[in-house]
Design a protein around this motif. Structure first.
Motif, PDB file in Angstrom:
ATOM      1  N   TRP A   1       0.824  -1.209   0.000  1.00 63.72           N
ATOM      2  CA  TRP A   1       0.000   0.000   0.000  1.00 63.72           C
ATOM      3  C   TRP A   1       0.858   1.260   0.000  1.00 63.72           C
ATOM      4  O   TRP A   1       1.868   1.316   0.705  1.00 63.72           O
ATOM      5  N   LYS A   2       0.470   2.262  -0.765  1.00 67.75           N
ATOM      6  CA  LYS A   2       1.272   3.476  -0.913  1.00 67.75           C
ATOM      7  C   LYS A   2       0.573   4.746  -0.407  1.00 67.75           C
ATOM      8  O   LYS A   2       1.237   5.715  -0.085  1.00 67.75           O
TER       9      LYS A   2
ATOM     10  N   SER B   1       7.852   0.126   4.242  1.00 69.11           N
ATOM     11  CA  SER B   1       9.068  -0.444   4.843  1.00 69.11           C
ATOM     12  C   SER B   1       9.998   0.625   5.405  1.00 69.11           C
ATOM     13  O   SER B   1      10.526   0.480   6.506  1.00 69.11           O
ATOM     14  N   THR B   2      10.196   1.690   4.646  1.00 72.92           N
ATOM     15  CA  THR B   2      11.109   2.748   5.093  1.00 72.92           C
ATOM     16  C   THR B   2      10.409   3.771   5.981  1.00 72.92           C
ATOM     17  O   THR B   2      11.072   4.558   6.647  1.00 72.92           O
TER      18      THR B   2
END
Length: 140
Positions: free
Chosen positions: A48-49, A109-110
């Motif tokens: 997901w963004k 993740s980041t």
């Protein structure tokens, strides 16, 4: 412009006989699905963004059960990592609610924003208010 049709449900109707105000943001979100698919085509939460960072709603007229609602969604602004959406709800030709939502293209993740890729930017630009031929005369 993106157009989504909502069929109001009985459970969204409050004791006063109109659609509850907490339902409107949910309906606006339903109109954003095509944009979510641009960033995450399979809609997987693992990839997901889109992260919402701001939302504003103006309630202009009552909405009712039994009458379909049209959600109109435009891209208002595209930044480096974010975008602002402009949204409207119409029922029986009446503008009943309008709002804006700001999203960030976010890497889970980041835990950091990422620039909007050029190919997605191009798709978004086609849906800016006034750019999409289907939006001419809608909600203006």
């Amino acid at each position: 412009m993106f157009r989504t049709v909502i069929q109001p449900r009985v459970s969204e109707t409050d004791g006063v006989g109109h659609i509850n105000n907490t339902t409107v943001p949910v309906w606006f979100e339903a109109g954003r699905e095509p944009i979510f698919k641009m960033f995450t085509p399979d809609l997987s939460f693992d990839r997901w963004k889109m992260v919402i960072v701001n939302m504003n709603v103006d309630y202009l007229d009552q909405l009712y059960y039994g009458k379909e609602v049209e959600v109109l969604t435009w891209v208002q602004k595209i930044g480096n990592t974010s975008l602002v959406l402009e949204e409207e709800l119409h029922q029986e030709g009446r503008l009943c609610a309008k709002g804006t939502a700001t999203y960030i293209n976010f890497h889970l993740s980041t835990q950091k924003p990422e620039p909007i890729p050029p190919e997605i930017r191009e798709q978004l630009e086609a849906h800016m208010r006034g750019q999409d031929p289907a939006s001419k005369g809608q909600g203006d």
